[in-house]
Design a protein around this motif. Structure first.
Motif, mmCIF file in Angstrom:
data_model
loop_
_atom_site.group_PDB
_atom_site.id
_atom_site.type_symbol
_atom_site.label_atom_id
_atom_site.label_comp_id
_atom_site.label_asym_id
_atom_site.label_seq_id
_atom_site.Cartn_x
_atom_site.Cartn_y
_atom_site.Cartn_z
ATOM 1 N N GLY A 133 46.111 23.519 34.695
ATOM 2 C CA GLY A 133 47.106 22.820 33.890
ATOM 3 C C GLY A 133 48.491 22.858 34.508
ATOM 4 O O GLY A 133 49.216 21.865 34.509
ATOM 5 N N ALA A 134 48.865 24.000 35.046
ATOM 6 C CA ALA A 134 50.182 24.161 35.671
ATOM 7 C C ALA A 134 50.172 23.754 37.140
ATOM 8 O O ALA A 134 51.224 23.656 37.760
ATOM 9 C CB ALA A 134 50.648 25.607 35.549
ATOM 10 N N LYS A 135 48.969 23.545 37.691
ATOM 11 C CA LYS A 135 48.792 23.195 39.102
ATOM 12 C C LYS A 135 49.356 24.283 40.020
ATOM 13 O O LYS A 135 50.016 23.997 41.011
ATOM 14 C CB LYS A 135 49.405 21.837 39.412
ATOM 15 C CG LYS A 135 48.769 20.705 38.626
ATOM 16 C CD LYS A 135 49.388 19.382 38.977
ATOM 17 C CE LYS A 135 48.769 18.295 38.124
ATOM 18 N NZ LYS A 135 49.400 17.010 38.346
ATOM 19 N N ILE A 136 49.052 25.536 39.658
ATOM 20 C CA ILE A 136 49.535 26.665 40.456
ATOM 21 C C ILE A 136 48.351 27.521 40.891
ATOM 22 O O ILE A 136 47.528 27.928 40.073
ATOM 23 C CB ILE A 136 50.552 27.516 39.676
ATOM 24 C CG1 ILE A 136 51.832 26.698 39.507
ATOM 25 C CG2 ILE A 136 50.837 28.840 40.380
ATOM 26 C CD1 ILE A 136 52.920 27.379 38.734
ATOM 27 N N GLN A 137 48.318 27.739 42.201
ATOM 28 C CA GLN A 137 47.339 28.652 42.791
ATOM 29 C C GLN A 137 48.093 29.877 43.291
ATOM 30 O O GLN A 137 49.163 29.754 43.882
ATOM 31 C CB GLN A 137 46.638 27.981 43.973
ATOM 32 C CG GLN A 137 45.760 28.927 44.779
ATOM 33 C CD GLN A 137 45.186 28.246 45.998
ATOM 34 O OE1 GLN A 137 44.162 27.600 45.908
ATOM 35 N NE2 GLN A 137 45.861 28.385 47.134
ATOM 36 N N LEU A 138 47.515 31.047 43.062
ATOM 37 C CA LEU A 138 48.095 32.280 43.575
ATOM 38 C C LEU A 138 47.011 33.050 44.300
ATOM 39 O O LEU A 138 45.987 33.399 43.710
ATOM 40 C CB LEU A 138 48.677 33.132 42.439
ATOM 41 C CG LEU A 138 49.263 34.477 42.856
ATOM 42 C CD1 LEU A 138 50.470 34.295 43.778
ATOM 43 C CD2 LEU A 138 49.633 35.296 41.626
ATOM 44 N N ARG A 139 47.232 33.281 45.582
ATOM 45 C CA ARG A 139 46.314 34.101 46.379
ATOM 46 C C ARG A 139 47.015 35.424 46.662
ATOM 47 O O ARG A 139 48.125 35.439 47.183
ATOM 48 C CB ARG A 139 45.958 33.421 47.698
ATOM 49 C CG ARG A 139 45.143 32.160 47.499
ATOM 50 C CD ARG A 139 44.715 31.546 48.808
ATOM 51 N NE ARG A 139 45.890 31.190 49.598
ATOM 52 C CZ ARG A 139 45.860 30.940 50.902
ATOM 53 N NH1 ARG A 139 44.739 31.036 51.581
ATOM 54 N NH2 ARG A 139 46.958 30.597 51.530
ATOM 55 N N CYS A 140 46.355 36.504 46.303
ATOM 56 C CA CYS A 140 46.906 37.834 46.546
ATOM 57 C C CYS A 140 45.994 38.587 47.508
ATOM 58 O O CYS A 140 44.775 38.503 47.402
ATOM 59 C CB CYS A 140 47.002 38.624 45.237
ATOM 60 S SG CYS A 140 48.122 37.906 44.017
ATOM 61 N N ARG A 141 46.624 39.280 48.419
ATOM 62 C CA ARG A 141 45.886 40.169 49.310
ATOM 63 C C ARG A 141 46.502 41.545 49.174
ATOM 64 O O ARG A 141 47.722 41.682 49.045
ATOM 65 C CB ARG A 141 46.004 39.714 50.763
ATOM 66 C CG ARG A 141 45.263 38.445 51.040
ATOM 67 C CD ARG A 141 45.265 38.145 52.538
ATOM 68 N NE ARG A 141 44.699 36.846 52.768
ATOM 69 C CZ ARG A 141 45.393 35.771 53.118
ATOM 70 N NH1 ARG A 141 46.691 35.863 53.304
ATOM 71 N NH2 ARG A 141 44.800 34.620 53.296
ATOM 72 N N GLY A 142 45.654 42.544 49.214
ATOM 73 C CA GLY A 142 46.183 43.886 49.097
ATOM 74 C C GLY A 142 45.147 44.932 49.399
ATOM 75 O O GLY A 142 44.066 44.647 49.905
ATOM 76 N N THR A 143 45.519 46.137 49.048
ATOM 77 C CA THR A 143 44.633 47.272 49.242
ATOM 78 C C THR A 143 44.052 47.662 47.903
ATOM 79 O O THR A 143 44.786 47.893 46.939
ATOM 80 C CB THR A 143 45.408 48.461 49.852
ATOM 81 O OG1 THR A 143 45.981 48.039 51.088
ATOM 82 C CG2 THR A 143 44.491 49.646 50.087
ATOM 83 N N GLY A 144 42.727 47.701 47.866
ATOM 84 C CA GLY A 144 42.040 48.097 46.652
ATOM 85 C C GLY A 144 41.616 49.546 46.735
ATOM 86 O O GLY A 144 41.400 50.088 47.819
ATOM 87 N N ARG A 145 41.525 50.159 45.572
ATOM 88 C CA ARG A 145 40.986 51.515 45.494
ATOM 89 C C ARG A 145 40.301 51.672 44.141
ATOM 90 O O ARG A 145 40.710 51.067 43.143
ATOM 91 C CB ARG A 145 42.057 52.560 45.725
ATOM 92 C CG ARG A 145 43.061 52.745 44.630
ATOM 93 C CD ARG A 145 44.110 53.812 44.993
ATOM 94 N NE ARG A 145 44.951 54.143 43.877
ATOM 95 C CZ ARG A 145 45.981 53.434 43.455
ATOM 96 N NH1 ARG A 145 46.313 52.328 44.091
ATOM 97 N NH2 ARG A 145 46.690 53.819 42.424
ATOM 98 N N ILE A 146 39.275 52.484 44.148
ATOM 99 C CA ILE A 146 38.525 52.762 42.930
ATOM 100 C C ILE A 146 38.961 54.119 42.399
ATOM 101 O O ILE A 146 39.046 55.090 43.158
ATOM 102 C CB ILE A 146 37.006 52.784 43.208
ATOM 103 C CG1 ILE A 146 36.530 51.432 43.760
ATOM 104 C CG2 ILE A 146 36.232 53.185 41.959
ATOM 105 C CD1 ILE A 146 36.648 50.254 42.803
#
Length: 189
Positions: A82-95
């Protein structure tokens, strides 16, 4: 509109906060990709704006938990049509299986949500369609006592966002901004 990097950064933070608190938000269920080239949809449970950290609940027995462990690259893709916005995030994951963050996440979950961790682990083979839940909990809210063994199967995935790539689709011309370790820049779409 989106004519300053500060406005874009504010937009990102507002969308992530709303995604974590509003199940109707387009940012509530992003796609999560791990370094083993596996992707899945997960529910965004929290966003810490100060640390730029995303939190998701997960089953400690899931294959992604082994793939991520204490530190691994993770990608998160959000899209608001609806807003025509894409956000790609890259990062470090941890459990985190135990500790203050995991314990707080467990406490804030409803008993209906917690019951998911009573059943078979993700990917368990079945002779037919199954929720994986013990039969006595199908459609039934377990008691706190019933859920005691489920806590062992619960963990959280935390993703510290190091790169955010924000893309706005517009007939007037697309706009794109990137934030690398908090520092913003405009880039061509």
């Amino acid at each position: 509109m989106f004519d300053t990097l500060d406005a874009v950064r504010t937009d990102i933070a507002q969308r992530l906060k709303r995604g974590a608190s509003d199940r109707k938000s387009a940012f509530h269920c992003p796609a999560i990709a791990t370094a083993d080239a596996d992707a899945r949809i997960m529910v965004l449970r929290a966003f810490d704006e100060d640390a730029w950290t995303l939190r998701f609940n997960t089953d400690a027995r899931a294959p992604k938990v082994a793939a991520i462990g204490e530190s691994a690259p993770v990608g998160v893709l959000f899209y608001d049509a609806g807003a025509k916005i894409q956000l790609r995030c890259r990062g470090t994951g941890r459990i985190e299986h135990y500790g203050p963050i995991a314990d707080a996440a467990w406490e804030e979950a409803t008993n209906f949500a917690r019951r998911c961790y009573l059943g078979d682990g993700p990917g368990a083979v079945s002779d037919g369609p199954t929720s994986g839940l013990p039969e006595r909990f199908e459609g039934v809210e377990p008691s706190d006592e019933d859920l005691e063994p489920a806590r062992e199967n619960f963990a959280v995935l935390l993703v510290t966002v190091e790169e955010a790539d924000w893309f706005y689709l517009s007939n007037d011309g697309h706009v794109r901004a990137q934030f690398l370790h908090g520092k913003g820049r405009w880039v061509a779409p």
